[in-house]
Design a protein around this motif. Structure first.
Motif, PDB file in Angstrom:
ATOM      1  N   LEU A 162       7.488   2.179   9.274  1.00 20.31           N
ATOM      2  CA  LEU A 162       6.054   2.041   9.240  1.00 20.31           C
ATOM      3  C   LEU A 162       5.620   0.742   9.797  1.00 20.31           C
ATOM      4  N   GLN A 171       0.760  -1.031  -0.159  1.00 23.67           N
ATOM      5  CA  GLN A 171      -0.152   0.027  -0.016  1.00 23.67           C
ATOM      6  C   GLN A 171       1.028   1.269   0.101  1.00 23.67           C
ATOM      7  N   HIS A 172       1.739   1.270   0.826  1.00 22.41           N
ATOM      8  CA  HIS A 172       2.536   2.453   1.081  1.00 22.41           C
ATOM      9  C   HIS A 172       3.772   2.631   0.109  1.00 22.41           C
TER      10      HIS A 172
END
Length: 314
Positions: free
Chosen positions: A275, A245-246
């Motif tokens: 993260l 996602q990131h």
């Protein structure tokens, strides 16, 4: 840089099969060249062709800038020291006596050369011991001493660490590095122990089923090798979702609690850790890995095998 040894389309055919197939290697002055491949790849046969112990089916060898012929062969071989497989000695004689016989055979006038080479291989204190009482590692070092007795420009060592224990392997590896650096010798060393070759060479030639797959400088290999990250985490599935996602990371392999991530940007390392921790995932281990010579060898041979299979099917 001066080319000391090169082969041009060197080929040896046995019973209709090319065991050495159009091999082109290039060994430069003062470098340690690693000639690597699995047992049976054709390394020893190639070395025997270079030393004129076998006649090539086609192609040729160039030594010290000159094509080797029957007329100039002896002149060039005088500048080479070699060990092919396990060196043989008169076991009932001492190291010094064995070297004295070789000194006479090679017409080396200066008797002090024996002490010089025994010093190089650290065997002077054992020089009067019968070779029958030498360990395999000591015999290999004595073989290198004998190969250097006539002060050659090029050393060719075929599997010099074969059969040695870990201590013996390290001794021979360090000796080869020392000979190259302190004594300015050009060395071609063949081996199937890739982890050891990687620690001593400047360049490698990768042989597979008689063909040279690649010839590459060590620094070029290190630069082109794509590094990867290894993370040991408490939740692999959630970690993969977050990373995709990131950071849009798609090449992620999962093995139990460990993630392996192909790295496109080394600066991501800290961001990835941050993260994961911010999302309550415990990071038990984080490390960056540079692929080894062994991994490059496996990749090249697998790629060649896959291409061969596809060609066979088509």
């Amino acid at each position: 840089m001066t080319t000391i040894l090169q082969t041009k389309d060197l080929t040896k055919n046995y019973k209709g099969k090319n065991v050495v197939n159009q091999v082109n290697i290039h060994v430069q002055d003062s470098e340690v060249y690693g000639f690597i491949g699995q047992n049976g790849a054709g390394k020893t046969t190639t070395i025997r062709l270079i030393l004129n112990l076998l006649q090539a089916s086609s192609g040729h060898v160039e030594l010290f800038g000159e094509k080797v012929t029957n007329q100039n062969m002896y002149k060039h071989l005088r500048r080479i020291g070699s060990i092919i497989e396990i060196p043989g000695f008169y076991s009932n004689l001492s190291a010094q006596e064995n070297l004295e016989i070789h000194r006479i055979m090679m017409d080396v006038k200066d008797k002090s050369e024996i002490k010089r080479v025994l010093d190089i291989v650290n065997l002077n204190e054992e020089k009067t011991k019968k070779v029958a009482h030498y360990s395999l590692g000591m015999k290999q070092r004595l073989g290198i001493a004998r190969a250097m007795l006539h002060n050659p420009d090029l050393l060719i060592l075929d599997e010099p660490t074969n059969g040695l224990d870990p201590v013996g392997i390290v001794e021979i590896r360090d000796l080869i590095i020392d000979i190259a650096k302190k004594h300015g010798k050009t060395i071609l060393v063949s081996s199937h122990i890739l982890a050891e070759v990687e620690k001593m060479v400047n360049k490698v030639g990768i042989l597979h089923h008689g063909r040279l797959l690649e010839e590459i400088q060590k620094e070029d290999f290190q630069q082109k090798s794509q590094r990867y990250l290894v993370y040991k985490v408490s939740d692999t599935q959630q970690s993969v979702k977050l990373l995709q996602q990131h950071f849009n990371l798609q090449q992620i392999n999962i093995n139990e609690d460990t993630l392996t991530i192909q790295l496109t940007d080394e600066r991501l390392n800290g961001s990835i850790t941050k993260l994961l921790v911010e999302n309550q995932i415990t990071v038990m281990e984080s490390r960056m890995v540079t692929p080894s010579l062994e991994e490059l060898f496996i990749k090249l041979t697998e790629d060649r095998g896959n291409r061969h299979e596809q060609a066979r099917i088509s």
